[in-house]
Design a protein around this motif. Structure first.
Motif, PDB file in Angstrom:
ATOM      1  N   PRO A  82       0.825  -1.218   0.000  1.00 41.19           N
ATOM      2  CA  PRO A  82       0.000   0.000   0.000  1.00 41.19           C
ATOM      3  C   PRO A  82       0.859   1.269   0.000  1.00 41.19           C
ATOM      4  O   PRO A  82       1.800   1.394   0.777  1.00 41.19           O
ATOM      5  N   ASP A  83       0.508   2.182  -0.894  1.00 32.90           N
ATOM      6  CA  ASP A  83       1.228   3.443  -0.966  1.00 32.90           C
ATOM      7  C   ASP A  83       0.625   4.441   0.033  1.00 32.90           C
ATOM      8  O   ASP A  83      -0.365   4.149   0.704  1.00 32.90           O
ATOM      9  N   ASP A  84       1.226   5.616   0.117  1.00 28.72           N
ATOM     10  CA  ASP A  84       0.773   6.622   1.080  1.00 28.72           C
ATOM     11  C   ASP A  84      -0.661   7.065   0.797  1.00 28.72           C
ATOM     12  O   ASP A  84      -1.420   7.364   1.720  1.00 28.72           O
ATOM     13  N   ASP A  85      -1.053   7.096  -0.487  1.00 27.09           N
ATOM     14  CA  ASP A  85      -2.417   7.484  -0.834  1.00 27.09           C
ATOM     15  C   ASP A  85      -3.427   6.480  -0.269  1.00 27.09           C
ATOM     16  O   ASP A  85      -4.465   6.870   0.266  1.00 27.09           O
ATOM     17  N   ALA A  86      -3.126   5.189  -0.372  1.00 27.17           N
ATOM     18  CA  ALA A  86      -4.037   4.163   0.168  1.00 27.17           C
ATOM     19  C   ALA A  86      -4.153   4.300   1.682  1.00 27.17           C
ATOM     20  O   ALA A  86      -5.255   4.205   2.240  1.00 27.17           O
ATOM     21  N   LEU A  87      -3.032   4.532   2.364  1.00 25.89           N
ATOM     22  CA  LEU A  87      -3.073   4.715   3.815  1.00 25.89           C
ATOM     23  C   LEU A  87      -3.875   5.964   4.179  1.00 25.89           C
ATOM     24  O   LEU A  87      -4.658   5.958   5.137  1.00 25.89           O
ATOM     25  N   HIS A  88      -3.693   7.032   3.405  1.00 23.62           N
ATOM     26  CA  HIS A  88      -4.453   8.264   3.646  1.00 23.62           C
ATOM     27  C   HIS A  88      -5.957   8.015   3.503  1.00 23.62           C
ATOM     28  O   HIS A  88      -6.753   8.503   4.310  1.00 23.62           O
ATOM     29  N   ARG A  89      -6.335   7.248   2.489  1.00 27.54           N
ATOM     30  CA  ARG A  89      -7.755   6.943   2.287  1.00 27.54           C
ATOM     31  C   ARG A  89      -8.309   6.140   3.464  1.00 27.54           C
ATOM     32  O   ARG A  89      -9.424   6.396   3.924  1.00 27.54           O
ATOM     33  N   LEU A  90      -7.536   5.164   3.968  1.00 27.32           N
ATOM     34  CA  LEU A  90      -7.988   4.398   5.134  1.00 27.32           C
ATOM     35  C   LEU A  90      -8.145   5.313   6.348  1.00 27.32           C
ATOM     36  O   LEU A  90      -9.099   5.187   7.122  1.00 27.32           O
ATOM     37  N   ARG A  91      -7.209   6.256   6.502  1.00 28.97           N
ATOM     38  CA  ARG A  91      -7.238   7.177   7.643  1.00 28.97           C
ATOM     39  C   ARG A  91      -8.361   8.206   7.541  1.00 28.97           C
ATOM     40  O   ARG A  91      -8.772   8.773   8.538  1.00 28.97           O
ATOM     41  N   SER A  92      -8.834   8.449   6.325  1.00 29.94           N
ATOM     42  CA  SER A  92      -9.874   9.464   6.109  1.00 29.94           C
ATOM     43  C   SER A  92     -11.279   8.883   6.097  1.00 29.94           C
ATOM     44  O   SER A  92     -12.253   9.626   6.187  1.00 29.94           O
ATOM     45  N   GLY A  93     -11.375   7.574   5.931  1.00 27.31           N
ATOM     46  CA  GLY A  93     -12.675   6.941   5.755  1.00 27.31           C
ATOM     47  C   GLY A  93     -12.807   6.473   4.328  1.00 27.31           C
ATOM     48  O   GLY A  93     -12.399   7.178   3.399  1.00 27.31           O
ATOM     49  N   VAL A  94     -13.335   5.285   4.160  1.00 27.64           N
ATOM     50  CA  VAL A  94     -13.435   4.659   2.841  1.00 27.64           C
ATOM     51  C   VAL A  94     -14.909   4.495   2.493  1.00 27.64           C
ATOM     52  O   VAL A  94     -15.707   4.073   3.334  1.00 27.64           O
ATOM     53  N   MET A  95     -15.262   4.830   1.261  1.00 31.37           N
ATOM     54  CA  MET A  95     -16.642   4.642   0.818  1.00 31.37           C
ATOM     55  C   MET A  95     -16.852   3.179   0.472  1.00 31.37           C
ATOM     56  O   MET A  95     -16.186   2.636  -0.408  1.00 31.37           O
ATOM     57  N   LEU A  96     -17.777   2.533   1.204  1.00 32.85           N
ATOM     58  CA  LEU A  96     -18.171   1.154   0.933  1.00 32.85           C
ATOM     59  C   LEU A  96     -19.603   1.162   0.429  1.00 32.85           C
ATOM     60  O   LEU A  96     -20.269   2.204   0.451  1.00 32.85           O
ATOM     61  N   ASN A  97     -20.114   0.012   0.030  1.00 36.00           N
ATOM     62  CA  ASN A  97     -21.485  -0.025  -0.498  1.00 36.00           C
ATOM     63  C   ASN A  97     -22.524   0.328   0.558  1.00 36.00           C
ATOM     64  O   ASN A  97     -23.661   0.667   0.227  1.00 36.00           O
ATOM     65  N   ASP A  98     -22.164   0.286   1.850  1.00 35.71           N
ATOM     66  CA  ASP A  98     -23.101   0.667   2.915  1.00 35.71           C
ATOM     67  C   ASP A  98     -22.718   2.002   3.548  1.00 35.71           C
ATOM     68  O   ASP A  98     -23.107   2.305   4.670  1.00 35.71           O
ATOM     69  N   GLY A  99     -21.941   2.807   2.821  1.00 33.79           N
ATOM     70  CA  GLY A  99     -21.615   4.152   3.284  1.00 33.79           C
ATOM     71  C   GLY A  99     -20.159   4.334   3.653  1.00 33.79           C
ATOM     72  O   GLY A  99     -19.350   3.408   3.592  1.00 33.79           O
ATOM     73  N   LEU A 100     -19.840   5.561   4.044  1.00 29.84           N
ATOM     74  CA  LEU A 100     -18.485   5.948   4.398  1.00 29.84           C
ATOM     75  C   LEU A 100     -18.123   5.402   5.780  1.00 29.84           C
ATOM     76  O   LEU A 100     -18.902   5.532   6.727  1.00 29.84           O
ATOM     77  N   THR A 101     -16.935   4.794   5.883  1.00 31.43           N
ATOM     78  CA  THR A 101     -16.480   4.304   7.182  1.00 31.43           C
ATOM     79  C   THR A 101     -15.957   5.483   8.005  1.00 31.43           C
ATOM     80  O   THR A 101     -15.600   6.532   7.459  1.00 31.43           O
ATOM     81  N   ARG A 102     -15.903   5.283   9.303  1.00 33.24           N
ATOM     82  CA  ARG A 102     -15.231   6.259  10.150  1.00 33.24           C
ATOM     83  C   ARG A 102     -13.739   6.215   9.830  1.00 33.24           C
ATOM     84  O   ARG A 102     -13.221   5.178   9.410  1.00 33.24           O
ATOM     85  N   PRO A 103     -13.035   7.313  10.078  1.00 35.78           N
ATOM     86  CA  PRO A 103     -11.584   7.282   9.882  1.00 35.78           C
ATOM     87  C   PRO A 103     -10.944   6.189  10.738  1.00 35.78           C
ATOM     88  O   PRO A 103     -11.383   5.912  11.850  1.00 35.78           O
ATOM     89  N   ALA A 104      -9.901   5.577  10.201  1.00 37.09           N
ATOM     90  CA  ALA A 104      -9.181   4.507  10.893  1.00 37.09           C
ATOM     91  C   ALA A 104      -7.748   4.959  11.143  1.00 37.09           C
ATOM     92  O   ALA A 104      -7.248   5.854  10.466  1.00 37.09           O
ATOM     93  N   GLU A 105      -7.118   4.340  12.109  1.00 35.63           N
ATOM     94  CA  GLU A 105      -5.675   4.487  12.254  1.00 35.63           C
ATOM     95  C   GLU A 105      -5.072   3.405  11.358  1.00 35.63           C
ATOM     96  O   GLU A 105      -5.461   2.243  11.458  1.00 35.63           O
ATOM     97  N   ALA A 106      -4.142   3.776  10.501  1.00 30.08           N
ATOM     98  CA  ALA A 106      -3.574   2.807   9.556  1.00 30.08           C
ATOM     99  C   ALA A 106      -2.099   3.083   9.377  1.00 30.08           C
ATOM    100  O   ALA A 106      -1.697   4.227   9.148  1.00 30.08           O
ATOM    101  N   GLU A 107      -1.287   2.026   9.484  1.00 30.38           N
ATOM    102  CA  GLU A 107       0.140   2.152   9.237  1.00 30.38           C
ATOM    103  C   GLU A 107       0.708   0.821   8.773  1.00 30.38           C
ATOM    104  O   GLU A 107       0.198  -0.233   9.122  1.00 30.38           O
ATOM    105  N   ARG A 108       1.776   0.908   7.979  1.00 29.96           N
ATOM    106  CA  ARG A 108       2.513  -0.287   7.602  1.00 29.96           C
ATOM    107  C   ARG A 108       3.319  -0.734   8.813  1.00 29.96           C
ATOM    108  O   ARG A 108       3.855   0.100   9.550  1.00 29.96           O
ATOM    109  N   ILE A 109       3.411  -2.054   9.026  1.00 27.08           N
ATOM    110  CA  ILE A 109       4.207  -2.589  10.134  1.00 27.08           C
ATOM    111  C   ILE A 109       5.105  -3.714   9.605  1.00 27.08           C
ATOM    112  O   ILE A 109       4.837  -4.285   8.549  1.00 27.08           O
ATOM    113  N   ALA A 110       6.140  -4.012  10.367  1.00 26.20           N
ATOM    114  CA  ALA A 110       6.990  -5.152  10.033  1.00 26.20           C
ATOM    115  C   ALA A 110       6.181  -6.427  10.216  1.00 26.20           C
ATOM    116  O   ALA A 110       5.256  -6.470  11.048  1.00 26.20           O
ATOM    117  N   PRO A 111       6.472  -7.476   9.462  1.00 29.24           N
ATOM    118  CA  PRO A 111       5.739  -8.737   9.660  1.00 29.24           C
ATOM    119  C   PRO A 111       5.819  -9.164  11.126  1.00 29.24           C
ATOM    120  O   PRO A 111       6.908  -9.267  11.685  1.00 29.24           O
TER     121      PRO A 111
END
Length: 179
Positions: A82-111
């Motif tokens: 995932p690039d920074d844009d994808a993480l930003h979208r997760l952090r801002s809320g994602v439009m799903l078929n049942d509406g916009l999600t609340r903002p999430a905390e999202a970060e890349r982590i080591a395995p």
């Protein structure tokens, strides 16, 4: 009051009985023999990790009801990087078929240093995978999987690591402990 932290293995139902299935599937009763406790929320059969069980109806409601916005943290193995844009979208809320999600905390982590999954995820040699830590405060059906797919990175493995102040820590798959 009883509160149990359970590390639900892959392919186990988050209920004590399996009604209506022509084949027998693993349920909570295969792992937990404590009378009067019920799961506080769900975890899909193909997801792993922390499931809380209690005999306290008020606590069960407080954990499971989205109106309380109890944060839940998931470790998510996704296909691709995932690039920074994808993480930003997760952090801002994602439009799903049942509406916009609340903002999430999202970060890349080591395995993470965790148990192997049985069966293992599908691995494609030509496509890398990445682990994310994703914290949400709602609980729509298959929400994390739908969110990662909506930003272009399908989920390969999903482990709930934390609910509120309760964490899996070193609890092995199929094991439980009283809180």
């Amino acid at each position: 009051m009883t509160l149990i932290l359970f590390n639900k293995p892959y392919d186990v139902l988050s209920q004590f009985t399996d009604r209506g299935s022509p084949t027998t599937r693993a349920t909570l009763s295969d792992y937990i023999d404590v009378p009067g406790v019920y799961p506080a929320g769900r975890l899909d059969r193909d997801s792993e990790g922390l499931l809380l069980l209690t005999d306290d109806g008020r606590l069960q409601s407080r954990i499971a009801d989205p109106k309380f916005k109890l944060p839940k943290t998931y470790w998510v193995q996704v296909e691709g990087v995932p690039d920074d844009d994808a993480l930003h979208r997760l952090r801002s809320g994602v439009m799903l078929n049942d509406g916009l999600t609340r903002p999430a905390e999202a970060e890349r982590i080591a395995p993470p240093d965790i148990w192997p999954r049985t069966p293992p995820i599908r691995v494609r040699q030509s496509i890398p995978d990445t682990w994310l830590s994703l914290t949400i405060t709602e609980g729509r059906n298959r929400q994390v999987r739908r969110m990662t797919a909506a930003v272009g990175y399908p989920t390969l493995r999903l482990i709930r690591w934390r609910i509120g102040d309760w964490m899996l820590d070193d609890l092995a798959p199929g094991a439980w402990r009283a809180a």
